[in-house]
Design a protein around this motif. Structure first.
Motif, PDB file in Angstrom:
ATOM      1  N   LEU A  11     -10.655  -1.640   1.168  1.00 10.99           N
ATOM      2  CA  LEU A  11      -9.882  -0.838   0.225  1.00 10.99           C
ATOM      3  C   LEU A  11     -10.808  -0.195  -0.806  1.00 10.99           C
ATOM      4  O   LEU A  11     -10.676   0.997  -1.124  1.00 10.99           O
ATOM      5  N   LEU A  66       0.840  -1.195   0.000  1.00 15.91           N
ATOM      6  CA  LEU A  66       0.000   0.000   0.000  1.00 15.91           C
ATOM      7  C   LEU A  66       0.875   1.245   0.000  1.00 15.91           C
ATOM      8  O   LEU A  66       1.778   1.384   0.816  1.00 15.91           O
ATOM      9  N   THR A  86      -5.555   4.856   1.566  1.00 17.56           N
ATOM     10  CA  THR A  86      -4.935   3.823   2.407  1.00 17.56           C
ATOM     11  C   THR A  86      -4.676   4.293   3.835  1.00 17.56           C
ATOM     12  O   THR A  86      -4.165   3.514   4.651  1.00 17.56           O
ATOM     13  N   ALA A 123      -2.348   0.753  -4.610  1.00 17.77           N
ATOM     14  CA  ALA A 123      -2.173  -0.604  -4.084  1.00 17.77           C
ATOM     15  C   ALA A 123      -1.552  -1.459  -5.179  1.00 17.77           C
ATOM     16  O   ALA A 123      -1.981  -1.421  -6.336  1.00 17.77           O
TER      17      ALA A 123
END
Length: 208
Positions: A194, A116, A122, A146
């Motif tokens: 995410l 990440l 994030t 990511a």
């Protein structure tokens, strides 16, 4: 949302995305692509707060121009890029639109450890498990957020008021009946947070 397809696990992708969007309270409308050559052109006459486009069909050049114009006007777009080997041509179809933004996607990105990058998406996330093989995002202008090893599976673009997220749709499939989760403890669908963080970032400071 332009992600209607009944094959290649898109029904599960749509179900998971519905659940994630429900947390925002935003109304959701599915685009019916039947009956018109360029359905996104008509749909974008009334710009949505968030446009979701999946790799589920062929797109016209007129649709690509309409999506680019929507972004120029400060639009927010989530590109869900998913295909198994038998449906890889659909990623080529999606590139008809993505190339308007200096991005393309393709198979096959190998399975690797999830990394990440520092980004608002994030900021509240902790370590994520190894991510399965899937779509790779190619771009000299998008920001990788990511990655599986060195290969991005979620990237962003931002200019003026426009925000765009390009993400491998398998983030919504891991932990479902389609793809077994790589972990025995923790969230049942470990990559959904995410995606939800990406949606929150897309909708941030943007009128619905």
């Amino acid at each position: 949302m332009d992600i209607l397809a009944a094959d290649d696990r898109w029904d599960i992708v749509a179900e998971m995305l519905d659940k994630s969007l429900a947390t925002t309270g935003a109304p959701v409308d599915y685009l019916d692509a039947a009956g018109t050559a360029s359905p996104l052109v008509d749909a974008l006459q009334k710009p949505p707060g968030l446009l979701v486009i999946g790799s589920t069909r062929q797109f016209t050049l007129d649709e690509a121009v309409a999506v680019a114009h929507y972004a120029d006007m400060g639009g927010r777009i989530l590109f869900l890029c998913h295909a198994t080997r038998d449906y890889a041509i659909r990623l080529v179809d999606l590139n008809t639109i993505l190339r308007e933004f200096g991005v393309s996607v393709s198979l096959i990105r190998p399975k690797n450890a999830t990394l990440l990058e520092t980004h608002p998406i994030t900021a509240s996330l902790k370590h994520l498990p190894e991510f399965t093989w899937g779509v790779n995002i190619w771009s000299g202008v998008a920001t990788p957020v990511a990655k599986a090893g060195a290969r991005p599976f979620l990237s962003t673009l931002e200019s003026d008021n426009a925000r765009i997220v390009i993400v491998d749709g398998k983030t919504l499939l891991v932990g479902t009946k389609a793809i077994r989760s790589p972990i025995k403890e923790g969230p049942p669908q470990p990559f959904v947070p995410l995606v939800e963080a990406a949606i929150d970032w897309l909708l941030e400071n943007h009128a619905q």
